[in-house]
Design an enzyme around this catalytic site. Structure first.
Site, PDB file in Angstrom:
ATOM      1  N   HIS A   1     -16.858 -50.416 -17.882  1.00 44.38           N
ATOM      2  CA  HIS A   1     -17.330 -50.563 -16.495  1.00 44.38           C
ATOM      3  C   HIS A   1     -18.843 -50.452 -16.378  1.00 44.38           C
ATOM      4  O   HIS A   1     -19.405 -50.783 -15.343  1.00 44.38           O
ATOM      5  CB  HIS A   1     -16.691 -49.476 -15.622  1.00 44.38           C
ATOM      6  CG  HIS A   1     -15.229 -49.303 -15.872  1.00 44.38           C
ATOM      7  ND1 HIS A   1     -14.718 -48.315 -16.704  1.00 44.38           N
ATOM      8  CD2 HIS A   1     -14.167 -50.022 -15.453  1.00 44.38           C
ATOM      9  CE1 HIS A   1     -13.404 -48.426 -16.753  1.00 44.38           C
ATOM     10  NE2 HIS A   1     -13.044 -49.461 -16.011  1.00 44.38           N
TER      11      HIS A   1
ATOM     12  N   GLU B   1     -17.742 -49.113 -11.976  1.00 40.84           N
ATOM     13  CA  GLU B   1     -18.584 -50.307 -12.133  1.00 40.84           C
ATOM     14  C   GLU B   1     -19.622 -50.365 -11.008  1.00 40.84           C
ATOM     15  O   GLU B   1     -20.788 -50.727 -11.239  1.00 40.84           O
ATOM     16  CB  GLU B   1     -17.727 -51.582 -12.128  1.00 40.84           C
ATOM     17  CG  GLU B   1     -18.592 -52.819 -12.342  1.00 40.84           C
ATOM     18  CD  GLU B   1     -17.840 -54.127 -12.167  1.00 40.84           C
ATOM     19  OE1 GLU B   1     -16.638 -54.185 -12.472  1.00 40.84           O
ATOM     20  OE2 GLU B   1     -18.487 -55.093 -11.716  1.00 40.84           O
TER      21      GLU B   1
ATOM     22  N   THR C   1     -17.025 -57.192 -10.447  1.00 44.58           N
ATOM     23  CA  THR C   1     -16.424 -58.310 -11.187  1.00 44.58           C
ATOM     24  C   THR C   1     -14.927 -58.474 -10.938  1.00 44.58           C
ATOM     25  O   THR C   1     -14.358 -59.506 -11.292  1.00 44.58           O
ATOM     26  CB  THR C   1     -16.621 -58.098 -12.700  1.00 44.58           C
ATOM     27  OG1 THR C   1     -16.082 -56.819 -13.045  1.00 44.58           O
ATOM     28  CG2 THR C   1     -18.079 -58.185 -13.090  1.00 44.58           C
TER      29      THR C   1
ATOM     30  N   CYS D   1     -15.288 -62.123 -12.407  1.00 44.51           N
ATOM     31  CA  CYS D   1     -15.237 -62.669 -13.762  1.00 44.51           C
ATOM     32  C   CYS D   1     -14.067 -63.641 -13.954  1.00 44.51           C
ATOM     33  O   CYS D   1     -13.132 -63.690 -13.151  1.00 44.51           O
ATOM     34  CB  CYS D   1     -15.154 -61.530 -14.775  1.00 44.51           C
ATOM     35  SG  CYS D   1     -13.535 -60.814 -14.887  1.00 44.51           S
TER      36      CYS D   1
ATOM     37  N   SER E   1      -8.848 -51.664 -10.836  1.00 46.97           N
ATOM     38  CA  SER E   1      -9.182 -52.482  -9.664  1.00 46.97           C
ATOM     39  C   SER E   1      -8.486 -53.835  -9.732  1.00 46.97           C
ATOM     40  O   SER E   1      -7.826 -54.266  -8.787  1.00 46.97           O
ATOM     41  CB  SER E   1     -10.698 -52.671  -9.598  1.00 46.97           C
ATOM     42  OG  SER E   1     -11.045 -53.603  -8.620  1.00 46.97           O
TER      43      SER E   1
ATOM     44  N   SER F   1      -6.571 -54.702 -18.071  1.00 46.71           N
ATOM     45  CA  SER F   1      -6.654 -53.538 -18.969  1.00 46.71           C
ATOM     46  C   SER F   1      -5.283 -53.132 -19.530  1.00 46.71           C
ATOM     47  O   SER F   1      -5.171 -52.103 -20.201  1.00 46.71           O
ATOM     48  CB  SER F   1      -7.292 -52.362 -18.226  1.00 46.71           C
ATOM     49  OG  SER F   1      -6.708 -52.225 -16.948  1.00 46.71           O
TER      50      SER F   1
HETATM   51 FE1  SF4 Z   1     -13.943 -56.482 -16.477  1.00 50.33          FE
HETATM   52 FE2  SF4 Z   1     -12.568 -57.866 -18.301  1.00 50.33          FE
HETATM   53 FE3  SF4 Z   1     -13.823 -59.151 -16.394  1.00 50.33          FE
HETATM   54 FE4  SF4 Z   1     -15.196 -57.943 -18.311  1.00 50.33          FE
HETATM   55  S1  SF4 Z   1     -13.843 -59.710 -18.580  1.00 50.33           S
HETATM   56  S2  SF4 Z   1     -15.670 -57.908 -16.150  1.00 50.33           S
HETATM   57  S3  SF4 Z   1     -13.911 -56.130 -18.673  1.00 50.33           S
HETATM   58  S4  SF4 Z   1     -12.107 -57.728 -16.127  1.00 50.33           S
END
Ligand code: SF4
Length: 319
Positions: free
Chosen positions: A84, A136, A174, A204, A233, A276
């Protein structure tokens, strides 16, 4: 374009694609494992390396010690920052304590850190769209000493008291809901037409892909199970999204949390996993669902991810 075979008449478990580990989580866990094998236990990790109880328990059993404060770590010890990310204050505290640091901050989070620093340096006031208290958000906002403000919802946008001519910009956490963030971004750009947006979206690829997969799966099922821990999250966003699409959804991070009554009368059950959550846990949960009654398993079509991030150089090529 996603396509699917014709639905079968028997009870089914539909598996969302993609689901589970993203490249940032994979890298973070590899960093802890690599540090454990190179230096031996104990290895200190600031905050849960990723928000998944199963992963954290497994690493703890191998000798990782999870702490929330740098002051809990003995001087000169090894510390790994979680995926994070951390604030500049944490980096400073670690340096003052003489800690040997390996940084598992996801590169996509680091990208947002770099953006924030640059924007503030260029004289912008920055709004961060995210959830208060999430590590984060603390890490990203903690890249600068001032000039950054948190926005959690539309009401926060309404309350903003800045002139439309000021130098304003925004970044986002993200792992947010893509749709809810769009609403907040629309409100921000309406109120401040000159506001600077991130060049490339901060939410992301993994968050986006897992939410798209739930949107594709939800209309085909009567129940959604999200494999993920409470603090995650992106897993919470998957559960909320399924519910918004009108499908009851539960989030679990152990097979024994499943309740047989959830599955009664549900012909098709959809399963996804937050970024995760490991596939082994998802499979254990699928196996437990099968104990409530036999179901065929069908993997849905979806994006195949091929993103990988390399490990930090100071870990793979120590000087
Ligand atoms: Fe978080 Fe995975 Fe996205 Fe990276 S790729 S910002 S670790 S969810």
């Amino acid at each position: 374009m996603q396509s699917n075979p014709l639905p079968s008449e028997s009870d089914e478990i539909l598996l969302a694609q993609p689901r589970g580990f993203c490249a940032g989580v994979d890298r973070a866990i590899n960093i802890v494992n690599e540090a454990l094998s190179r230096f031996g236990a104990p290895i200190y990790v600031r905050h849960e390396i990723v928000h998944n109880k199963y992963v954290v328990d497994e690493l703890r059993a191998k000798g990782a010690i999870f702490v929330d404060g740098i002051d809990e770590i003995p001087r000169g010890a090894i510390v790994i920052y979680s995926a994070h990310g951390v604030s500049q204050q944490v980096r400073q505290d670690a340096a003052e304590r003489g800690l040997q640091v390996y940084d598992a901050t996801c590169p996509l989070v680091t990208k947002v850190h770099v953006e924030v620093v640059k924007l503030c340096k260029d004289g912008f006031t920055v709004f961060m769209i995210g959830h208060a208290g999430h590590p984060e958000v603390e890490g990203t906002m903690g890249q600068v000493e001032s000039g950054i403000f948190l926005i959690e919802n539309l009401e926060d946008v309404e309350k903003l008291n800045f002139s439309a001519d000021e130098r304003l910009a925004f970044v986002t956490q993200t792992t947010l809901s893509v749709d809810e963030t769009k609403e907040i971004v629309n409100a921000l750009t309406k109120k401040f037409p000159k506001i600077i947006q991130p060049k490339k979206q901060d939410i992301c690829y993994a968050t986006q892909n897992r939410q798209d997969a739930v949107k594709f799966m939800a209309p085909q099922v009567q129940l959604v199970i999200v494999v993920g821990s409470q603090a995650s999250s992106n897993s919470n966003r998957l559960r909320e999204l399924a519910e918004k699409l009108g499908v009851p959804a539960y989030m679990v991070d152990a097979p024994d949390q499943l309740r047989p009554e959830w599955f009664e009368g549900k012909k098709r059950v959809g399963l996804t996993a937050g970024a995760s959550a490991p596939e082994s846990l998802a499979q254990a949960i699928v196996a437990r669902i099968q104990e409530f009654g036999p179901r065929q398993i069908r993997s849905l079509d979806g994006v195949v991810e091929d993103v990988t991030f390399s490990l930090p150089k100071n870990l793979t090529h120590p000087v």
